[in-house]
Motif scaffolding. Structure first.
Motif, short mmCIF file in Angstrom:
data_model
loop_
_atom_site.label_atom_id
_atom_site.label_comp_id
_atom_site.label_asym_id
_atom_site.label_seq_id
_atom_site.Cartn_x
_atom_site.Cartn_y
_atom_site.Cartn_z
N LYS A 5 31.91 29.07 36.85
CA LYS A 5 31.81 30.28 37.71
C LYS A 5 33.46 31.19 37.44
O LYS A 5 33.29 32.19 38.04
N HIS A 21 37.72 27.40 29.05
CA HIS A 21 37.78 28.73 28.56
C HIS A 21 38.58 28.93 27.55
O HIS A 21 38.54 29.78 26.61
N GLY A 32 39.10 39.91 40.44
CA GLY A 32 38.00 39.18 39.97
C GLY A 32 36.72 40.03 40.10
O GLY A 32 35.93 39.49 39.44
N GLN A 33 36.99 41.11 40.35
CA GLN A 33 35.81 41.94 40.55
C GLN A 33 35.60 42.91 39.41
O GLN A 33 36.66 43.54 39.14
N GLU A 34 34.54 43.52 38.97
CA GLU A 34 34.60 44.47 37.94
C GLU A 34 33.98 45.61 38.63
O GLU A 34 32.99 45.74 39.67
N ASN A 53 36.24 33.29 36.83
CA ASN A 53 36.72 34.55 36.12
C ASN A 53 38.03 34.56 35.68
O ASN A 53 38.98 34.70 36.58
N THR A 84 39.09 45.82 36.51
CA THR A 84 38.80 44.61 37.25
C THR A 84 39.81 44.46 38.25
O THR A 84 41.00 45.07 38.17
N ASN A 132 41.37 36.07 34.33
CA ASN A 132 42.02 37.30 34.11
C ASN A 132 43.00 37.16 32.78
O ASN A 132 43.92 36.91 33.13
#
Length: 358
Positions: free
Chosen positions: A156, A271, A42-44, A158, A39, A160
């Motif tokens: 929404k 979370h 925030g992107q995989e 994410n 990651t 980490n």
């Protein structure tokens, strides 16, 4: 000798001592490949590497996918300890299939874009909003739009997670900009990161870590630049929330309409259900960031002009560390404490016992 005969002779060469060197075409060479996932911001992403590839090849692929250059790449969770040198083979890392890791680093061209439109108003405008009035607090917290926004952001977001939350620990949510560092010279490059940090930063974090899991509200790249991630310090960062954890609200300041951003803790609690108002404290230099969680907010003075003598003598984090250790050891439920008197309590804590260790 024609081409076919030459090929036959090359396929089996006597290299002396009875040994024979057999050669294969590239198509006949079989390699083991490993698929990795990581990651960034925030992107995989996924990446595939052969055993014969080097760490250099990994970094090259990371750069291709994210535009983060080699010198800015901080690779976390791939191997234990320090990542081997560029010439090390992927096979030597003994990575399992599907191994996940994290990349931290600023992409090329984004060096001065960290202060986005979402963050700039809160940093440029130092005037704060007073939410001390209980009636104003209730109206703000019960606002239908604000309640809906919290749900939307939480669904929404994410998160980490760098290190799992530890059972029984309190949660410390720290702002970064002008709270633990002087942002302007850091983002402009006018001063090296170490000189932008508030005095006593690492000592403060090490003193509270035995009692608190630590999280941040800002960009991971700043943590790397300040050597707060991937270093040998005696504390670990639990998780990081970027600017998407915030949203814009509408308030009244000095009789005029005013819009600003808030950092709602309910987004975190959604979370991590083991966390709540009873064991969470949020440190910030802007009180308006506590608008939706006034009881959990602790406001400290802003840290600016880090190059001046006055800033170098700043002792805010020393006092804050003493207060948080006292709080963590003596107050089971934070909802029963008014953090406005934190400095008075810190002054009463002996200087000889600042650590949170048992």
């Amino acid at each position: 000798m024609d081409g076919a005969q030459a090929s036959m002779q090359i396929n089996a060469l006597d290299i002396g001592g009875g040994a024979t060197l057999a050669t294969k075409s590239a198509a006949e060479v079989s390699e083991n490949w490993v698929h990795l996932k990581f990651t960034h911001a925030g992107q995989e992403y996924s990446v595939e590497l052969a055993d014969s590839d080097r760490v250099f090849d990994l970094k090259e692929k990371l750069y291709t996918l994210t535009s983060v250059p080699f010198e800015r790449q901080k690779i976390l969770g791939l191997v234990k300890g320090k990542l081997p040198a560029d010439e090390a083979t992927i096979a030597s890392l003994k990575l399992p299939e599907g191994k996940k890791f994290q990349l931290i680093g600023t992409p090329i061209g984004q060096e001065f874009k960290e202060l986005s439109a979402l963050e700039q108003p809160d940093i440029i405008n130092d005037l704060d909003v007073d939410f001390s009035d209980p009636v104003a607090q209730a109206a703000f917290i019960n606002d239908v739009r604000n309640i809906r926004k919290i749900r939307e952001v939480a669904s929404k977001l994410n998160v980490n997670v760098m290190n799992p939350l530890r059972p029984g620990k309190k949660l410390l949510v720290l702002d970064i900009d002008y709270t633990i560092l002087d942002t302007k010279p850091l983002t402009s490059g006018a001063l090296p990161p170490a000189e932008c940090a508030r005095p006593g930063l690492h000592e403060f974090l090490e003193s509270v870590y035995p009692l608190y899991d630590i999280s941040w509200v800002w960009l991971e790249t700043k943590l790397v630049e300040l050597e707060m991630v991937g270093s040998d310090k005696n504390y670990k960062i639990a998780f990081v929330l970027d600017k998407t954890s915030m949203f814009t609200v509408f308030s009244i300041r000095e009789g005029k309409k005013f819009q600003h951003h808030v950092k709602p803790l309910k987004v975190i609690w959604a979370h991590f259900p083991q966390c709540g108002p009873e064991n969470t404290i949020h440190i910030d230099d802007l009180g308006r960031n506590f608008a939706l969680n006034p009881g959990e907010g602790l406001k400290i003075s802003a840290f600016k002009n880090c190059h001046t003598t006055e800033a170098m003598q700043d002792r805010e984090l020393v006092k804050l560390g003493k207060y948080l250790v006292w709080l963590g050891k003596n107050v089971p439920d934070f909802r029963n404490t008014d953090h406005k008197n934190w400095k008075k309590i810190a002054d009463l804590v002996p200087d000889g016992a600042p650590s949170g260790s048992a």
